[in-house]
Enzyme design. Sequence first.
Site, PDB file in Angstrom:
ATOM      1  N   LYS A  73       1.268  -1.239  -0.192  1.00 58.89           N
ATOM      2  CA  LYS A  73       0.049  -0.117   0.257  1.00 58.89           C
ATOM      3  C   LYS A  73       1.206   1.117  -0.359  1.00 58.89           C
ATOM      4  O   LYS A  73       0.620   2.547  -0.661  1.00 58.89           O
ATOM      5  CB  LYS A  73      -0.909  -0.142   1.202  1.00 58.89           C
ATOM      6  N   ARG A 158       1.026   4.161  22.035  1.00 61.58           N
ATOM      7  CA  ARG A 158       1.526   4.330  23.069  1.00 61.58           C
ATOM      8  C   ARG A 158       2.770   5.078  22.513  1.00 61.58           C
ATOM      9  O   ARG A 158       3.183   4.979  21.117  1.00 61.58           O
ATOM     10  CB  ARG A 158       2.023   2.802  23.383  1.00 61.58           C
ATOM     11  N   MET A 210      -5.655  -9.297  19.529  1.00 60.21           N
ATOM     12  CA  MET A 210      -5.600  -9.830  18.978  1.00 60.21           C
ATOM     13  C   MET A 210      -4.541 -10.822  18.738  1.00 60.21           C
ATOM     14  O   MET A 210      -4.085 -10.321  19.290  1.00 60.21           O
ATOM     15  CB  MET A 210      -5.789  -8.954  17.002  1.00 60.21           C
TER      16      MET A 210
HETATM   17  P1  NAD Z   1       0.426  -1.338  11.954  1.00 62.91           P
HETATM   18  O1  NAD Z   1       1.441  -2.101  12.598  1.00 62.91           O
HETATM   19  O2  NAD Z   1       0.952  -0.573  11.426  1.00 62.91           O
HETATM   20  O3  NAD Z   1       0.003  -0.545  13.389  1.00 62.91           O
HETATM   21  C1  NAD Z   1       0.186  -0.596  15.361  1.00 62.91           C
HETATM   22  C2  NAD Z   1      -0.942   0.162  16.215  1.00 62.91           C
HETATM   23  O4  NAD Z   1      -1.128  -0.620  16.769  1.00 62.91           O
HETATM   24  C3  NAD Z   1       0.703   0.977  16.317  1.00 62.91           C
HETATM   25  O5  NAD Z   1      -0.215   2.128  16.447  1.00 62.91           O
HETATM   26  C4  NAD Z   1       0.005   0.211  17.129  1.00 62.91           C
HETATM   27  O6  NAD Z   1       1.602   1.909  18.152  1.00 62.91           O
HETATM   28  C5  NAD Z   1      -0.024  -0.483  18.258  1.00 62.91           C
HETATM   29  N1  NAD Z   1       0.442  -1.135  19.200  1.00 62.91           N
HETATM   30  C6  NAD Z   1       1.136  -2.127  18.948  1.00 62.91           C
HETATM   31  N2  NAD Z   1       1.003  -2.901  20.008  1.00 62.91           N
HETATM   32  C7  NAD Z   1       0.849  -2.637  20.749  1.00 62.91           C
HETATM   33  C8  NAD Z   1       0.354  -2.507  22.562  1.00 62.91           C
HETATM   34  N3  NAD Z   1       0.579  -3.663  22.792  1.00 62.91           N
HETATM   35  N4  NAD Z   1       0.201  -1.790  22.748  1.00 62.91           N
HETATM   36  C9  NAD Z   1      -0.739  -0.606  22.396  1.00 62.91           C
HETATM   37  N5  NAD Z   1      -0.458  -0.502  21.016  1.00 62.91           N
HETATM   38  C10 NAD Z   1       0.400  -0.850  20.835  1.00 62.91           C
HETATM   39  O7  NAD Z   1      -0.733  -1.960  11.584  1.00 62.91           O
HETATM   40  P2  NAD Z   1      -2.350  -2.015  11.100  1.00 62.91           P
HETATM   41  O8  NAD Z   1      -2.166  -2.146   9.956  1.00 62.91           O
HETATM   42  O9  NAD Z   1      -2.554  -0.001  11.235  1.00 62.91           O
HETATM   43  O10 NAD Z   1      -3.323  -2.431  11.706  1.00 62.91           O
HETATM   44  C11 NAD Z   1      -4.174  -2.243  13.388  1.00 62.91           C
HETATM   45  C12 NAD Z   1      -5.201  -3.493  13.316  1.00 62.91           C
HETATM   46  O11 NAD Z   1      -6.047  -2.852  12.641  1.00 62.91           O
HETATM   47  C13 NAD Z   1      -4.850  -4.565  12.959  1.00 62.91           C
HETATM   48  O12 NAD Z   1      -5.917  -5.545  14.147  1.00 62.91           O
HETATM   49  C14 NAD Z   1      -5.334  -5.121  11.665  1.00 62.91           C
HETATM   50  O13 NAD Z   1      -5.530  -6.327  11.441  1.00 62.91           O
HETATM   51  C15 NAD Z   1      -6.267  -4.175  11.887  1.00 62.91           C
HETATM   52  N6  NAD Z   1      -6.941  -3.610  10.510  1.00 62.91           N
HETATM   53  C16 NAD Z   1      -8.751  -4.057  10.271  1.00 62.91           C
HETATM   54  C17 NAD Z   1      -9.522  -3.612   8.825  1.00 62.91           C
HETATM   55  C18 NAD Z   1     -10.983  -4.052   8.650  1.00 62.91           C
HETATM   56  O14 NAD Z   1     -11.031  -3.561   7.489  1.00 62.91           O
HETATM   57  N7  NAD Z   1     -11.628  -4.057   9.414  1.00 62.91           N
HETATM   58  C19 NAD Z   1      -8.251  -3.053   8.198  1.00 62.91           C
HETATM   59  C20 NAD Z   1      -7.167  -2.850   8.341  1.00 62.91           C
HETATM   60  C21 NAD Z   1      -6.081  -3.259   9.355  1.00 62.91           C
END
Ligand code: NAD
Length: 289
Positions: A73, A158, A210
């Site tokens: 992306k 965080r 998750m």
């Molecule tokens: P990413 O890796 O870009 O971001 C991860 C985020 O989680 C960051 O803000 C990080 O600081 C935070 N984080 C990670 N571990 C943590 C912890 N232990 N405590 C507090 N904060 C923590 O990931 P992303 O692509 O933004 O995905 C995030 C979630 O969104 C995932 O669960 C993914 O499956 C979900 N998602 C869902 C959809 C949908 O269509 N429903 C689309 C994209 C992503």
Amino acid sequence: MENQITGHTRLAALFATPIRHSVSPMIQNTAFQELGLDIVYLAFEVGTDGLKEAISSIRRLDMVGANLSMPNKILAVDYMDELSEAAQLIRAVNTITNDNGKLTGHNTDGTGFMRSLQDLEVSIIGKKMTVIGAGGAATAIIVQAALDGVKEIAVYNRKDEFYENIKAKLAYISEHTACTITLHDLANEVELTLDVSESTLLLNATGVGMKPMEQQTPIQDFSIIRPDLAVYDVIYTPRETEFLKQARLRGAKTANGLGMLLYQGAAAFELWTGQEMPIAVVKPIMENN
Ligand code: NAD
């Protein structure tokens, strides 16, 4: 009746890795068939090294377009002829359209989220929301919410690399929209309590809840949840995270990330075909997979 593949059939694709678990081919193909559209959607295992070639093939093969997942992306931004306003602000593309060889990068993750709020019967336009998370999903949602007219967004994360990385991005988004956006340390529970008390919606856009963090919750003090607060989790596996469960037990309206997933696909379908995705036909497939 099944559509017949002929010499006229066009291709839409998903370029991602890993890819075999994706429900997108089933969803998009069901929708194409339902509307009698002569398009097939296939998933191709494409990582960052093959992305440039794969994107060139959209032009070369006169494909309808493509979907991308992370990290493609972000890289795809550099290969587009044009970017939608949202994709330009997010700096990530999940849907590519092909207009006679001109490739436009869109981002429908945020639109998917905003549209799913209708199913929850919650409107956040002109209101305030609190977002936990500062990664890809959070950024897409924040941008679309700001473009659509959400008045104020309080972002909590965080203090990790995501916190540092999003600082300048949030300032840029705020500058280019009418939305006030503030960034806070997730450890600051006093500020979080105040922001949530002024918010219509509280969103978890982190992976907390998750696997392998399914026992964990992004907030620790659930007394901040009130019955008139909408609580949303972008996670859809499990269908109800501990965060959503605790919110539901306190009377809040809750939603998981399935709606966002469904409607980001619907928005891509609509960009490619100019027609509405038949949601009633497609939704059960998503819910059962
Ligand atoms: P990413 O890796 O870009 O971001 C991860 C985020 O989680 C960051 O803000 C990080 O600081 C935070 N984080 C990670 N571990 C943590 C912890 N232990 N405590 C507090 N904060 C923590 O990931 P992303 O692509 O933004 O995905 C995030 C979630 O969104 C995932 O669960 C993914 O499956 C979900 N998602 C869902 C959809 C949908 O269509 N429903 C689309 C994209 C992503």
